[in-house]
Design a protein around this motif. Structure first.
Motif, PDB file in Angstrom:
ATOM      1  N   LYS A   1       5.416  -9.801  -9.580  1.00 16.44           N
ATOM      2  CA  LYS A   1       4.033  -9.349  -9.333  1.00 16.44           C
ATOM      3  C   LYS A   1       4.006  -7.884  -8.892  1.00 16.44           C
ATOM      4  CE  LYS A   1       2.061 -13.794  -8.309  1.00 16.44           C
ATOM      5  NZ  LYS A   1       2.857 -14.873  -7.730  1.00 16.44           N
ATOM      6  N   LEU A   2       4.965  -7.542  -8.035  1.00 16.84           N
ATOM      7  CA  LEU A   2       4.979  -6.166  -7.527  1.00 16.84           C
ATOM      8  C   LEU A   2       5.466  -5.174  -8.576  1.00 16.84           C
ATOM      9  CD1 LEU A   2       6.284  -6.596  -3.858  1.00 16.84           C
ATOM     10  CD2 LEU A   2       3.941  -6.628  -4.694  1.00 16.84           C
TER      11      LEU A   2
ATOM     12  N   VAL B   1       4.461  -4.767 -11.582  1.00 17.65           N
ATOM     13  CA  VAL B   1       3.319  -4.134 -12.272  1.00 17.65           C
ATOM     14  C   VAL B   1       2.856  -2.915 -11.473  1.00 17.65           C
ATOM     15  CG1 VAL B   1       0.992  -4.539 -13.176  1.00 17.65           C
ATOM     16  CG2 VAL B   1       2.593  -6.424 -13.014  1.00 17.65           C
ATOM     17  N   TYR B   2       2.730  -3.130 -10.165  1.00 14.76           N
ATOM     18  CA  TYR B   2       2.288  -2.055  -9.265  1.00 14.76           C
ATOM     19  C   TYR B   2       3.273  -0.883  -9.306  1.00 14.76           C
ATOM     20  CZ  TYR B   2       0.011  -0.148  -5.065  1.00 14.76           C
ATOM     21  OH  TYR B   2      -0.679   0.638  -4.174  1.00 14.76           O
TER      22      TYR B   2
ATOM     23  N   ILE C   1      -3.323  -5.195 -10.128  1.00 11.58           N
ATOM     24  CA  ILE C   1      -3.083  -4.195  -9.073  1.00 11.58           C
ATOM     25  C   ILE C   1      -4.129  -4.331  -7.959  1.00 11.58           C
ATOM     26  CG2 ILE C   1      -3.134  -1.705  -8.600  1.00 11.58           C
ATOM     27  CD1 ILE C   1      -1.552  -1.370 -11.177  1.00 11.58           C
TER      28      ILE C   1
ATOM     29  N   ILE D   1      -3.212  -7.121  -5.622  1.00  7.31           N
ATOM     30  CA  ILE D   1      -2.154  -6.739  -4.671  1.00  7.31           C
ATOM     31  C   ILE D   1      -2.746  -5.864  -3.560  1.00  7.31           C
ATOM     32  CG2 ILE D   1       0.018  -5.443  -4.406  1.00  7.31           C
ATOM     33  CD1 ILE D   1       0.612  -6.287  -7.364  1.00  7.31           C
TER      34      ILE D   1
ATOM     35  N   PHE E   1       7.536  -0.893  -2.047  1.00  9.74           N
ATOM     36  CA  PHE E   1       7.109   0.027  -3.098  1.00  9.74           C
ATOM     37  C   PHE E   1       7.898   1.337  -3.091  1.00  9.74           C
ATOM     38  CE2 PHE E   1       2.758  -2.111  -2.422  1.00  9.74           C
ATOM     39  CZ  PHE E   1       3.085  -3.116  -3.325  1.00  9.74           C
TER      40      PHE E   1
END
Lengths: 160, 182
Positions: A20-21, A23-24, B121, B124, B144
């Motif tokens: 999921k992360l 994509v970000y 996005i 999230i 991130f």
């Protein structure tokens, strides 16, 4: 043991989230938004330029020329170059410089104005002054006995 | 152009080379923006914080003492400015300064608008907003920005143990939030 369990749990959660992360992260690292990031840098840098820029910017030669012109005008105002400069001129203070003449004119106009404005008060003051002089004269002419009498009357508040 | 080390760029800028500063900005503006965006959940505010950080860098770069890495120093400024922005925003919200027009303006200029996975996005980002600020910050830096606990500790000034605990709670909560919406 407990620590290992926690570590395993973290790994498991990270694995579950990773897709999921991703994509970000891929969007974050993509080149799609390069135009935006170029513009944001330019906007910020232009703000800095504006802050650094002084309000007025002069070419040095123009600035020197302006200083020369201003000082020339000021000096021309101070001195009347048409008349010859001499210390033996009897009328020196009021004829050699325009400033002195202007000042004299100004002072005389102010004086005229003040006399006009205070004329009534001036006359009133004069009358009061002269009448007080008369009273003083009268008192001086009183005899000792009369003077004692006036003094006693003042003391006993009979006069006022 | 050959790759120039951060510290050399700082030295060049301090010697009057403005292009060196431009290179620093190009290198870090994305990182500043995405950190702010993760913390603030919208493009408009992230844009504002990014510009503010760039201006602060320009003014304060002469105070950089070369003891730490430049990116640590920049992240510290970004983190502080973002937290300050959140505080100010909360105060403004208290007095209801924001209105619908402002929110529309935010969404219109968003760089996400042309992205096909925009919804994912946004999910999230919404989940991130439900985390407490400290947990959110650690999660963004760790997940991130892929920083180590040591680096995050240098930036935030928090202990590694505390950061690990914050990260664990954040990870758990984010997983729950993203799974429950599916």
């Amino acid at each position: 043991m407990k620590k290992n369990n926690k570590f395993e749990e973290i790994e498991l959660l990270e694995q579950r989230l990773s897709q999921k992360l991703e994509v970000y992260k891929s969007y974050k690292n993509s080149q799609n938004n390069n135009t935006y990031f170029d513009s944001i840098s330019s906007i910020a840098l232009s703000k800095i330029d504006k802050k650094n820029k002084p309000f007025f910017q002069f070419n040095p030669s123009v600035a020197y020329a302006m200083v020369f012109i201003i000082s020339f005008i000021v000096s021309y105002q101070l001195f009347n170059f048409n008349e010859s400069f001499t210390f033996f001129n009897s009328n020196f203070y009021f004829s050699e410089t325009t400033i002195w003449i202007e000042e004299e004119e100004y002072l005389s106009s102010v004086l005229d104005e003040e006399i006009d404005l205070d004329y009534v008060n001036y006359i009133q003051n004069e009358i009061e002054y002269s009448s007080s002089r008369f009273i003083i004269n009268d008192i001086n002419q009183l005899s000792d006995r009369e003077l004692d009498e006036v003094y006693e009357n003042i003391k006993n508040k009979k006069i006022f | 152009m050959d790759f120039v080390e951060d510290k050399d760029l700082v030295k060049e800028f301090l010697n009057g080379n403005e292009i060196a500063f431009r290179t620093i900005v190009d290198r870090y503006s994305k990182k500043i923006y995405w950190h702010a965006r993760g913390m603030l959940n919208n493009h408009f505010d992230a844009d504002e914080v990014t510009q503010e950080v760039i201006i602060v860098l320009y003014k304060k770069l002469h105070t950089f003492n070369f003891n730490s890495a430049l990116y640590t120093w920049i992240y510290r400024i970004t983190s502080t400015r973002t937290l300050n922005f959140i505080r100010k925003k909360k105060i403004k919200e208290l007095f209801s300064i924001f209105d619908e027009k402002y929110d529309n303006l935010k969404s219109e200029s968003d760089i996400l608008n042309n992205f096909e996975h925009k919804d994912e996005i946004e999910r999230i980002e919404k989940a991130l907003q439900k985390l407490p600020i400290k947990q959110r910050e650690v999660f963004i830096m760790k997940s991130f920005e892929e920083m180590s606990y040591k680096e995050i500790s240098e930036i935030t000034g928090k202990s590694v143990g505390g950061l690990k605990a914050n990260y664990f709670h954040a990870l758990k909560k984010i997983t729950e939030l993203l799974n429950e919406k599916e």
